[in-house]
Scaffold this active site. Structure first.
Site, PDB file in Angstrom:
ATOM      1  N   THR A 106       0.819  -1.196   0.049  1.00  9.84           N
ATOM      2  CA  THR A 106      -0.206  -0.127   0.010  1.00  9.84           C
ATOM      3  C   THR A 106       1.142   1.426   0.119  1.00  9.84           C
ATOM      4  O   THR A 106       2.197   1.379   0.488  1.00  9.84           O
ATOM      5  CB  THR A 106      -0.922   0.032   1.126  1.00  9.84           C
ATOM      6  N   ASP A 107       0.322   2.200  -0.464  1.00 13.65           N
ATOM      7  CA  ASP A 107       0.876   3.501  -0.748  1.00 13.65           C
ATOM      8  C   ASP A 107       1.092   4.351   0.530  1.00 13.65           C
ATOM      9  O   ASP A 107       0.488   4.171   1.388  1.00 13.65           O
ATOM     10  CB  ASP A 107       0.677   4.478  -1.967  1.00 13.65           C
ATOM     11  N   LYS A 108       1.392   5.459   0.492  1.00 10.39           N
ATOM     12  CA  LYS A 108       1.604   6.407   1.535  1.00 10.39           C
ATOM     13  C   LYS A 108       0.109   6.804   1.852  1.00 10.39           C
ATOM     14  O   LYS A 108      -0.871   7.355   1.058  1.00 10.39           O
ATOM     15  CB  LYS A 108       2.393   7.793   1.283  1.00 10.39           C
ATOM     16  N   GLY A 109      -0.347   6.512   3.104  1.00 14.35           N
ATOM     17  CA  GLY A 109      -1.598   7.249   3.676  1.00 14.35           C
ATOM     18  C   GLY A 109      -2.713   6.145   3.409  1.00 14.35           C
ATOM     19  O   GLY A 109      -3.804   6.475   3.669  1.00 14.35           O
ATOM     20  N   VAL A 110      -2.378   5.043   2.698  1.00  6.83           N
ATOM     21  CA  VAL A 110      -3.436   4.104   2.425  1.00  6.83           C
ATOM     22  C   VAL A 110      -3.623   3.013   3.439  1.00  6.83           C
ATOM     23  O   VAL A 110      -2.680   2.686   4.158  1.00  6.83           O
ATOM     24  CB  VAL A 110      -3.096   3.429   1.249  1.00  6.83           C
TER      25      VAL A 110
END
Length: 612
Positions: free
Chosen positions: A209-213
């Site tokens: 998952t990416d940043k903030g996900v």
């Protein structure tokens, strides 16, 4: 008999070339025949290992040739004593033959030995063990080795404040995996020697998952020490509240959660006001007006959106703001009028300019407050919701999603992805704002793919375009699609349908998140959903994103000329009208040709009937 077993002298050297030819031709067959006859009595006789065999006559008589005189006497004496000389000779010959084969290696073997001896002897380098040291530089004693097992760790987390799921090379970067691995090492699930590197434990994640996900459910696979029955509670006590371990489960030794994962389910939370049409007199709204005049049949009727914006306008006028003030604020988005206002402000006095700026900013805030309140109270209609569901259905199946990621050309086969199912929930209200949940079940996903899919589907509904336009984004034309905010995205859980069959056959439990439904739902409401709602109400992220798209004019260089890195999203949307017209014209031509061709085909039949 003596002549038959006599030792050959130097006089027989003239016949040597002939003997060699016969030897190469018949030697193998004779030896195999002798071995079969004499096998039962081979162990009863012994003979010197130095005997050599030569074949001297055409009747294949075998003569043992000793290297010493004593061996000759023994052999001749045996032949003169009794009538069993034939058997003895055959047996001893066979014995010597087998021993000669063992003692005389083949030429290829000798060559290999020479090559091996030519190589320099390189001793193996001894790797010394370097013990771990503490903060004071003192070596830490090595702990007793404990058995490790390959496991699947099921977990959930809130990505707020983290720079994504995957651990980074920089130890100062805060990631989900780093916190989990440190907690496991502290709890004793990972040895101190393996705690310095994830690769030593075979660490792998099912979905990145990416940043903030966020992720309500995710899986990591590694080798762990699971002797302690309270290991899950110990790890959770060391983790922050926004990261939870749901369960640890034994798997087969070759389990890799990324490769064994058959599909993944993502969820995206979207406020329903994101599907409203563009703000009147905005850049995007004016473009839609122009295209509606050219092709009125292409765009669907959106009386609901028109009525909603009229209602907002009446609320703004009721607050004391005049129509001229509204027009001045709306026109301020135009670059030319912004430059004129800047020139007028430069000519005015500083005091008057400060007063006008203050009044202007207050006016904008007042209008935005009314618009935000209207958005919060918006409730989507069934027709608009159905339109959005039909657009999302266009993603199902196998398509080329090169336009929905970064750095993937159309010819790259890895851009082909299979979407299994899309589900759009019924709307629900949280703290006065209406939301919908969008679940996308796909085999695999690329970077930013889901966020671009949501943004594209929302734009199609906002502009009242037909659902079929989505299929044109799977073609070779490169289109720049904006990314929807990462705030509403979360990983629901990975799916292991295929691998679970293998686990059950090996007497292991399947990897299934349904047994943690209660804990996961409570975690989602408290640490994921509530944070999404709170951040949206505070920061107005979705309102800012779609407002930016409505006023977007494209990137420009220093000279003020537009930069084209592929077709713009709006260029493609509105060029779609020309494509529809072309297809309509082609269809009309095809139908006219078919109608004209029908009577031509019937004429020969009439002529034939007349002739008959």
């Amino acid at each position: 008999m003596g002549d038959k077993f006599s030792v050959p002298t130097n006089q027989s050297k003239e016949r040597q070339p002939i003997v060699k030819k016969k030897k190469k031709k018949k030697r193998t067959n004779i030896y195999s025949y002798i071995l079969i006859i004499s096998f039962p009595v081979i162990d009863q006789f012994q003979m010197s290992e130095s005997l050599n065999i030569q074949e001297l006559t055409d009747n294949s008589s075998i003569i043992p040739i000793p290297t010493e005189s004593t061996d000759v006497q023994d052999v001749t004496s045996v032949s003169n004593k009794d009538t069993t000389t034939t058997t003895t000779t055959t047996t001893t010959t066979t014995e010597s033959t087998t021993r000669v084969r063992k003692s005389s290696p083949s030429p290829s073997a000798n060559e290999n030995d020479k090559k091996r001896l030519k190589k320099e002897f390189q001793p193996r380098q001894k790797i010394e063990y370097t013990p771990l040291v503490d903060e004071n530089g003192q070596p830490i004693p090595k702990a007793p080795r404990k058995p490790k097992r390959k496991v699947a760790v099921m977990l959930g987390y809130c990505g707020t404040g983290y720079n994504g799921m995957q651990v980074q090379n920089d130890p100062n970067v805060k990631t989900i995996e780093k916190d989990i691995y440190d907690a496991m090492a502290t709890a004793g699930a990972i040895s101190a020697e393996n705690a310095v590197d994830l690769k030593k434990s075979g660490f792998q994640r099912a979905a990145r998952t990416d940043k903030g996900v966020h992720a309500a459910g995710n899986v990591i696979s590694l080798k762990m020490i699971i002797e302690d029955p309270e290991i899950i509670n110990k790890i959770n006590d060391l983790l922050p509240k926004q990261i939870r371990i749901w369960g640890i489960q034994r798997t087969t030794k070759g389990f890799d959660c990324r490769k064994c994962c058959s599909s993944r389910i993502y969820e995206y939370l979207l406020p329903t006001f994101s599907l409203l049409p563009p703000k009147p007199k905005s850049v995007l709204s004016e473009l839609v007006k122009e295209k509606k005049l050219e092709n009125p049949d292409l765009f669907e009727d959106d009386q609901e959106g028109i009525d909603w914006w009229e209602n907002v306008k009446s609320k703004i006028l009721a607050s004391g703001i005049t129509q001229e003030q509204i027009d001045s604020i709306t026109s301020s988005y135009d670059e030319q009028q912004q430059q004129q206002q800047q020139q007028q402000q430069q000519q005015a006095d500083e005091e008057e300019r400060d007063i006008s700026e203050l009044s202007f900013t207050k006016l904008i805030k007042q209008i935005k407050t009314i618009e935000n309140q209207s958005r919060r109270s918006y409730r989507i209609s069934s027709s608009r919701l159905q339109h959005f569901r039909e657009v999302m259905k266009q993603y199902e199946g196998t398509h080329n999603f090169h336009n929905f990621t970064v750095g993937k050309p159309f010819k790259d086969t890895s851009a082909n992805r299979f979407m299994i199912k899309t589900i759009v929930s019924d709307p629900f209200v949280i703290e006065g704002t209406e939301w919908i949940s969008i679940k996308i079940h796909g085999q695999s996903f690329m970077l930013h793919q889901i966020r671009k899919m949501i943004a594209m589907a929302a734009l199609v509904v906002r502009l009242s375009l037909p659902c079929g336009i989505i299929n044109n984004f799977f073609q070779s034309t490169k289109i720049n699609i904006p990314k929807a905010p990462a705030l509403g995205l979360l990983l629901e859980n990975p799916v292991f349908d295929g691998y679970n069959i293998k686990l059950t056959k090996s007497d292991y439990e399947p990897i299934d998140f349904t047994k943690f439904d209660k804990e996961m739902n409570e975690f989602k409401m408290k640490y994921i959903y509530d944070k999404i709602y709170a951040e949206e109400s505070k920061e107005n992220i979705f309102y800012g994103f779609f407002g930016y798209i409505d006023a977007y004019r494209g990137n420009k260089n220093e000279d003020g000329e537009p930069i084209q890195n592929g077709a713009s999203i709006f260029d493609f949307l509105f060029n779609y009208t020309e494509r529809v017209e072309n297809t309509k014209n082609k269809d009309a031509k095809n139908t006219s040709k078919t109608e004209e061709s029908k009577p031509e085909e019937s004429k020969p039949e009439e002529s034939k009937s007349e002739q008959s």
